[in-house]
Write a protein that holds these residues in place. Structure first.
Motif, mmCIF file in Angstrom:
data_model
loop_
_atom_site.group_PDB
_atom_site.id
_atom_site.type_symbol
_atom_site.label_atom_id
_atom_site.label_comp_id
_atom_site.label_asym_id
_atom_site.label_seq_id
_atom_site.Cartn_x
_atom_site.Cartn_y
_atom_site.Cartn_z
ATOM 1 N N TYR A 129 -46.434 -4.831 -6.889
ATOM 2 C CA TYR A 129 -47.664 -5.582 -6.634
ATOM 3 C C TYR A 129 -48.493 -4.868 -5.582
ATOM 4 O O TYR A 129 -47.939 -4.279 -4.637
ATOM 5 C CB TYR A 129 -47.344 -6.999 -6.128
ATOM 6 C CG TYR A 129 -48.590 -7.772 -5.770
ATOM 7 C CD1 TYR A 129 -49.334 -8.411 -6.753
ATOM 8 C CD2 TYR A 129 -49.049 -7.817 -4.456
ATOM 9 C CE1 TYR A 129 -50.502 -9.077 -6.437
ATOM 10 C CE2 TYR A 129 -50.215 -8.487 -4.129
ATOM 11 C CZ TYR A 129 -50.939 -9.111 -5.123
ATOM 12 O OH TYR A 129 -52.094 -9.756 -4.810
ATOM 13 N N ASN A 140 -59.754 -14.959 -15.512
ATOM 14 C CA ASN A 140 -60.514 -13.717 -15.362
ATOM 15 C C ASN A 140 -61.806 -13.754 -16.166
ATOM 16 O O ASN A 140 -61.787 -13.995 -17.373
ATOM 17 C CB ASN A 140 -59.649 -12.537 -15.800
ATOM 18 C CG ASN A 140 -58.360 -12.446 -15.001
ATOM 19 O OD1 ASN A 140 -57.546 -13.368 -15.047
ATOM 20 N ND2 ASN A 140 -58.188 -11.374 -14.287
ATOM 21 N N TYR A 157 -55.359 -4.265 -6.537
ATOM 22 C CA TYR A 157 -55.637 -4.367 -7.962
ATOM 23 C C TYR A 157 -55.659 -5.816 -8.435
ATOM 24 O O TYR A 157 -54.807 -6.613 -8.059
ATOM 25 C CB TYR A 157 -54.588 -3.587 -8.760
ATOM 26 C CG TYR A 157 -54.482 -2.156 -8.324
ATOM 27 C CD1 TYR A 157 -55.526 -1.262 -8.541
ATOM 28 C CD2 TYR A 157 -53.343 -1.701 -7.656
ATOM 29 C CE1 TYR A 157 -55.441 0.050 -8.111
ATOM 30 C CE2 TYR A 157 -53.249 -0.386 -7.233
ATOM 31 C CZ TYR A 157 -54.301 0.482 -7.460
ATOM 32 O OH TYR A 157 -54.223 1.770 -7.032
ATOM 33 N N ASP A 158 -56.628 -6.093 -9.294
ATOM 34 C CA ASP A 158 -56.720 -7.412 -9.901
ATOM 35 C C ASP A 158 -55.565 -7.603 -10.883
ATOM 36 O O ASP A 158 -54.980 -6.635 -11.379
ATOM 37 C CB ASP A 158 -58.058 -7.532 -10.651
ATOM 38 C CG ASP A 158 -58.434 -8.973 -10.937
ATOM 39 O OD1 ASP A 158 -57.721 -9.883 -10.471
ATOM 40 O OD2 ASP A 158 -59.453 -9.180 -11.625
ATOM 41 N N THR A 159 -55.243 -8.834 -11.157
ATOM 42 C CA THR A 159 -54.223 -9.133 -12.149
ATOM 43 C C THR A 159 -54.673 -10.354 -12.948
ATOM 44 O O THR A 159 -55.666 -10.987 -12.610
ATOM 45 C CB THR A 159 -52.856 -9.376 -11.482
ATOM 46 O OG1 THR A 159 -51.852 -9.456 -12.482
ATOM 47 C CG2 THR A 159 -52.863 -10.646 -10.648
ATOM 48 N N LEU A 160 -53.975 -10.666 -14.015
ATOM 49 C CA LEU A 160 -54.366 -11.813 -14.825
ATOM 50 C C LEU A 160 -53.936 -13.108 -14.145
ATOM 51 O O LEU A 160 -52.830 -13.204 -13.619
ATOM 52 C CB LEU A 160 -53.752 -11.726 -16.219
ATOM 53 C CG LEU A 160 -54.281 -10.594 -17.103
ATOM 54 C CD1 LEU A 160 -53.528 -10.572 -18.434
ATOM 55 C CD2 LEU A 160 -55.774 -10.750 -17.345
#
Lengths: 137, 126
Positions: free
Chosen positions: A23, A133, A27-30
């Protein structure tokens, strides 16, 4: 300030390859919003048909990231097909598409039997995952 | 090894074992979006229903895992393999190589078509 968790043997303080991280707040994640499923009945008709239904009202106000699968009455919890799903096995064919707008998830199914037989009367089970998102389109 | 976990409400983070009961756990890799973008080309028509590709550079040093959507001109967003619900336009395919993301399409509308492709590039190489 950021949060980084590296994979085993990798140094979280120096690692720059995101594939070596579990992690990273860089960074973006869902992010899940809603998930569910329901049966959609195909109308009983003998001619080519276009069937469309508003399946889920999400009311997010933007186009969300989504993923859908479908299953059929003969194996509703055994076989899941990722959408879109096109099927052609003479004399029958079926096209199943799904779209999102800023308010809804729309299911569109087109079914045809070359010999004019009855392709309706069965259920298609749509299984959806909608994420928070924003597609930004 | 230190473990970082956040459980869902009502679940004991110290004893939970089902991954679905975690909001986050360092036991499991996460889906990381390292880049994203939109691409809106104007695509010529072909009444012969032939497939074409249009591409955009992804800027990565590897061939990445990619996900893409297509906003059709009737303001509906679909996924790869789908047809616009009102005209003869398909977002037929998505492929990726070491330098670019390629969007397959079939435009038999009889005129130019300008979709908006949205793509996500993930951290994992293919």
């Amino acid at each position: 300030m950021k949060l980084v968790i590296s994979k085993p043997t990798k140094n979280a303080l120096t690692e720059t390859n995101p594939d070596n991280l579990i992690y990273s707040s860089d960074y973006d994640t869902l992010k899940y919003y809603v998930a569910g499923s329901a049966a959609v009945s195909i109308p009983t008709e003998a001619s080519p048909q276009t069937y469309e239904t508003t399946f889920v009202t999400h009311n997010l106000g933007y186009y969300p990231f989504f993923v859908c699968f479908i299953s059929f009455d003969d194996a509703p919890t055994l076989q899941y097909y990722m959408m879109p799903f096109d099927f052609a096995d003479f004399p029958m064919s079926s096209q199943n598409y799904v779209y999102v707008t800023t308010t809804t998830l729309i299911f569109r199914s087109w079914n045809y039997d070359v010999f004019g037989g009855d392709v309706g009367g069965q259920n298609i089970h749509l299984h959806y995952k909608i994420f928070r998102n924003d597609l930004g389109v | 090894m230190i473990q970082v976990s956040i459980s869902k409400a009502g679940v004991n983070v110290l004893t939970v074992v089902d991954p679905n009961d975690f909001i986050f756990s360092s036991l499991y890799n996460t889906f990381k979006i390292i880049a994203s973008g939109t691409y809106s080309p104007t695509l010529g028509t072909d009444p012969g229903y032939n497939e074409y590709y249009t591409s955009v550079a992804h800027g990565q040093s590897f061939t990445p895992f990619v996900i893409a959507f297509c906003k059709f001109t009737n303001s509906r967003v679909g996924i790869v393999g789908e047809k616009a619900s009102n005209v003869e336009f398909w977002f037929t395919n998505l492929r990726v190589n070491g330098s670019s993301i390629e969007f397959g399409y079939l435009n038999a509308t009889g005129g130019n078509y300008t979709p908006v492709f949205k793509y996500y590039i993930c951290e994992v190489p293919l």
